[in-house]
Design an enzyme around this catalytic site. Structure first.
Site, PDB file in Angstrom:
ATOM      1  N   HIS A   1      68.325  60.393  25.194  1.00 13.33           N
ATOM      2  CA  HIS A   1      69.138  60.992  24.126  1.00 13.33           C
ATOM      3  C   HIS A   1      68.261  61.877  23.255  1.00 13.33           C
ATOM      4  O   HIS A   1      67.144  61.506  22.898  1.00 13.33           O
ATOM      5  CB  HIS A   1      69.764  59.890  23.262  1.00 13.33           C
ATOM      6  CG  HIS A   1      70.667  60.450  22.209  1.00 13.33           C
ATOM      7  ND1 HIS A   1      71.998  60.699  22.431  1.00 13.33           N
ATOM      8  CD2 HIS A   1      70.417  60.837  20.935  1.00 13.33           C
ATOM      9  CE1 HIS A   1      72.526  61.218  21.339  1.00 13.33           C
ATOM     10  NE2 HIS A   1      71.590  61.308  20.412  1.00 13.33           N
TER      11      HIS A   1
ATOM     12  N   SER B   1      74.744  55.651  14.578  1.00 17.03           N
ATOM     13  CA  SER B   1      75.601  56.463  15.443  1.00 17.03           C
ATOM     14  C   SER B   1      75.073  56.459  16.882  1.00 17.03           C
ATOM     15  O   SER B   1      75.796  56.145  17.827  1.00 17.03           O
ATOM     16  CB  SER B   1      75.649  57.894  14.901  1.00 17.03           C
ATOM     17  OG  SER B   1      76.212  58.779  15.838  1.00 17.03           O
TER      18      SER B   1
ATOM     19  N   ARG C   1      81.162  63.234   9.035  1.00 16.62           N
ATOM     20  CA  ARG C   1      79.812  63.563   8.552  1.00 16.62           C
ATOM     21  C   ARG C   1      79.540  65.046   8.718  1.00 16.62           C
ATOM     22  O   ARG C   1      78.940  65.684   7.856  1.00 16.62           O
ATOM     23  CB  ARG C   1      78.759  62.763   9.321  1.00 16.62           C
ATOM     24  CG  ARG C   1      78.662  61.306   8.874  1.00 16.62           C
ATOM     25  CD  ARG C   1      77.848  60.486   9.855  1.00 16.62           C
ATOM     26  NE  ARG C   1      76.493  60.986  10.008  1.00 16.62           N
ATOM     27  CZ  ARG C   1      75.748  60.814  11.108  1.00 16.62           C
ATOM     28  NH1 ARG C   1      76.240  60.164  12.143  1.00 16.62           N
ATOM     29  NH2 ARG C   1      74.530  61.287  11.153  1.00 16.62           N
TER      30      ARG C   1
ATOM     31  N   LYS D   1      76.463  53.756  20.425  1.00 12.07           N
ATOM     32  CA  LYS D   1      76.951  54.242  21.713  1.00 12.07           C
ATOM     33  C   LYS D   1      76.027  53.816  22.841  1.00 12.07           C
ATOM     34  O   LYS D   1      76.471  53.389  23.894  1.00 12.07           O
ATOM     35  CB  LYS D   1      77.036  55.773  21.689  1.00 12.07           C
ATOM     36  CG  LYS D   1      78.173  56.287  20.835  1.00 12.07           C
ATOM     37  CD  LYS D   1      78.146  57.804  20.740  1.00 12.07           C
ATOM     38  CE  LYS D   1      76.939  58.276  19.959  1.00 12.07           C
ATOM     39  NZ  LYS D   1      76.934  59.726  19.728  1.00 12.07           N
TER      40      LYS D   1
ATOM     41  N   ASP E   1      82.420  55.768  15.836  1.00 13.40           N
ATOM     42  CA  ASP E   1      81.398  56.811  15.761  1.00 13.40           C
ATOM     43  C   ASP E   1      81.998  58.194  15.869  1.00 13.40           C
ATOM     44  O   ASP E   1      81.602  59.104  15.151  1.00 13.40           O
ATOM     45  CB  ASP E   1      80.349  56.613  16.862  1.00 13.40           C
ATOM     46  CG  ASP E   1      79.328  57.743  16.833  1.00 13.40           C
ATOM     47  OD1 ASP E   1      78.620  57.829  15.824  1.00 13.40           O
ATOM     48  OD2 ASP E   1      79.274  58.543  17.765  1.00 13.40           O
TER      49      ASP E   1
END
Lengths: 443, 443
Positions: free
Chosen positions: A86, A187, A172, A191, A165
């Site tokens: 990620h 966040s 956000r 996930k 999320d």
């Protein structure tokens, strides 16, 4: 006396710098996800968190509350090590497109759930969707099936995983509360922990093109997520499987690679899989890939990765992904099947000297202005436009030499962006050295 | 490059501690009032202002932007000096009910536009509406007619004056962004400057029952509003009339007077107009009244005020207000016509000693729990319930002696509140002196 399970009281408590307990956080997140708490109360809460922060306990409570608004995957049938990567988001960051097939070809299962571009950052999903026919909205069932078959699948966030999320991130984004360490950590990890991973490699970006400009802040973010992985994992039945996390801090003061823009980045990713990737992009790809192999306990390191590129196994894996996800595989050999703008405007250096600074964040925003990114979730993208970067920080340029090109068929937009592009580059007489791209690895 | 007239960019600018310009503030407020900017973006903005503050220029820009979302009154036909009084909100504060008729009887025109109770504070409108038939929703035309006739009218905020304030205040209330000096100043002054006043007396409260617990913060608020009055005024045609402001800082560590609750406070106000008001309540009333006379350039001071009470002119003026606003004037002599609960629960001291602290904020919230206040704008009120306070800070009590009474016919609510009431009083052996009620006058 003042009922603590009341959104206003919870907002005030955080506003005043007090710690929230598990019940308060769970109440806020689950009721918000069920539409029982309005957006405006959560918006005020998020801004209070931006200023007051959250300690580790609050952050993990938030992460768990978000995760438990949805399902968690069960990939126990798949025996391969399941590792995801990620990135905290940058400009020109097409590493996922290269790394997912590359790691799958090395024997790792890569269950990659990515996001869309928003604001100055691009998104893996948008890039993939510039491939004609490519589908990113697989069901979790189809996702699992493809993972078993190919060892890799690249999809978008589904409504089933951490729906909180999705809702909170959208809020956000429009309330300027994105760059908060506890909010980012919760966040991402809500996930990723739901993906049933064995390990996760984080590309935590810092610099002018990252959400966290500051290296120290990026390090704190990395450490928070590593700690979350160490203490929490996917809870299934009664066991709780921890997840190993490696974070690599990479410099985002320059755009990554030579191209920015959706289809342009797909081409650059394919070129990289063909062994012709630009140096900086490959350096990040190799560093993240090595970390993924390490977490998967697969030996070979950089040599193995280079081999999978050299023998075309990685490229073929990407072809398979495109094929399984209904895309046009012919793009691999024929880039003219991708939507690429023809019109180009060259941006030339207005003085001779060394490039000291590039406002990479603004390059990201200029892509939005060109039509290649979005400010709001609903905005439609033009996948054909983008930029080619010729010069980066530390490079010497002569007056009149090309700094970069704007690639966009909407000529009026291209011209408007061209006017603003000079301000992005800071050129000085004094020489200037580029900094190390891979700054630190934390685990 | 980043368009500044974009709500997200404005939020981020304030979040990062930068100053906003007039255009940005005007855009935000006018578009929010027109429903073009959603509540959640304004909520995040308000929380950013809570943390980062606003300088004087930003505060006055905000005030003017809010004022110009609506009409401004034109009271130039009325030749009397037009002076209003505003309190920042407290517990047991029924001063407006006494002061409006009292000052009108002294020859001042009092165009009083009041609010409703919200959270721990009571509201003049709710108190007036406990009088059977009393109407507070006059049109601005009827308001002006009554001002000409009686010299005083007491109404609620109309949709015509500073509609932005109504919408923003409702949002601040539910997002814990009420206690911010620039937001309070802009809110109060945007309405008061629209009233076409010659002068304004502010009762700025501090202490446990006030929005601003801290005296220094209350002083800063007072100074901000005085400065706004000095530099801005009602702009009509091309002239701009400045407004003189006197602020009196009063202690809200104790509830004001003996009674809290809507009809109970009406009775206490009438008793005060009959010359039987409690000492602390009259002290505040006289201080504010003297300031109003000073601004009106009417001589006589406290003596004139006392005379108007002694000769019943103030009481008769209140009777006239009730009559003109469709209320039952018989309540003046027959309190049984007001809704007052019968059931009483005495709260007795659990130890002998001196009262060191009263959590007046919590008393306000307990009134809400009893049904006599509201947490949300839509909540309905029970005007009959409330509290009678027997002991205040500095008082000596013996164990078992009555501290206060809960007055409420809903017995289960009364019992639930009774259980929480002991925690409100802090009793210690050591003696303790009450502090000065009128702490400072600023102008």
């Amino acid at each position: 006396m003042r009922n603590s399970l009341n959104p206003k009281v919870i907002i005030r408590k955080k506003r005043d710098g007090k710690k929230l307990n598990e019940h308060e956080i769970k109440y806020l997140i689950s009721e918000y996800t069920k539409y029982n708490i309005p957006d405006y109360q959560l918006a005020a809460f998020l801004m209070a968190v931006y200023f007051q922060g959250m300690d580790f306990k609050e952050t993990t409570d938030l992460m768990q509350a978000m995760m438990h608004t949805g399902k968690t995957l069960n990939l126990s049938e798949i025996k391969k090590p399941k590792i995801d990567k990620h990135s905290t988001g940058g400009v020109g960051d097409k590493v996922s497109l290269i790394l997912a097939p590359l790691m799958a070809s090395c024997g790792i299962c890569v269950p990659m759930i990515s996001g869309r571009g928003l604001g100055h950052t691009g998104g893996t999903l948008d890039k993939l969707e510039s491939i004609p026919g490519f589908r990113t909205n697989l069901t979790l069932k189809a996702f699992k099936r493809q993972l078993k078959k190919l060892g890799v699948a690249m999809i978008g966030q589904t409504a089933e995983i951490a729906p909180a999320d999705k809702k909170i991130y959208a809020l956000r984004d429009v309330t300027a509360t994105v760059d908060s360490i506890p909010l980012i950590s919760a966040s991402i990890m809500s996930k990723k922990l739901a993906e049933d991973l064995d390990g996760l490699v984080l590309d935590v970006k810092f610099g002018s093109g990252a959400f966290m400009a500051d290296l120290e802040k990026a390090k704190r973010l990395a450490r928070t997520m590593i700690q979350i992985g160490k203490r929490f994992g996917v809870q299934r039945d009664s066991r709780c499987r921890k997840i190993k996390v490696i974070a690599i801090l990479t410099d985002m003061n320059n755009p990554l690679g030579k191209y920015i823009g959706n289809s342009l980045e797909v081409i650059e990713a394919i070129e990289s899989l063909k062994g012709r990737g630009p140096k900086d992009l490959m350096e990040v790809t190799f560093a993240l890939g090595k970390a993924m192999l390490k977490l998967a306990k697969i030996k070979g390191g950089k040599k193995l990765i280079e081999k999978k590129i050299a023998n075309s196994e990685a490229l073929n894996k990407f072809k398979e992904i495109i094929y399984y996800q209904s895309g046009d595989v012919r793009i691999i050999d024929d880039y003219s099947r991708l939507p690429v703008a023809k019109n180009r405007i060259k941006i030339k250096a207005q003085q001779t000297g060394y490039i000291h600074h590039i406002d990479t964040f603004d390059i990201g925003l200029l892509l939005v202005q060109l039509g290649g990114g979005r400010l709001k979730k609903e905005d439609k993208l033009d996948p054909s436009c983008g930029f080619k970067i010729h010069k980066k920080i530390g490079d010497y340029v002569k007056k009149g030499e090309c700094l970069m090109e704007i690639i966009c068929d909407n000529r009026s937009k291209a011209r408007a962006v061209a006017k603003q592009m000079h301000a992005v580059f800071t050129i000085k007489r004094k020489s200037c050295r580029s900094k190390k791209l891979i700054r630190e690895t934390i685990h």
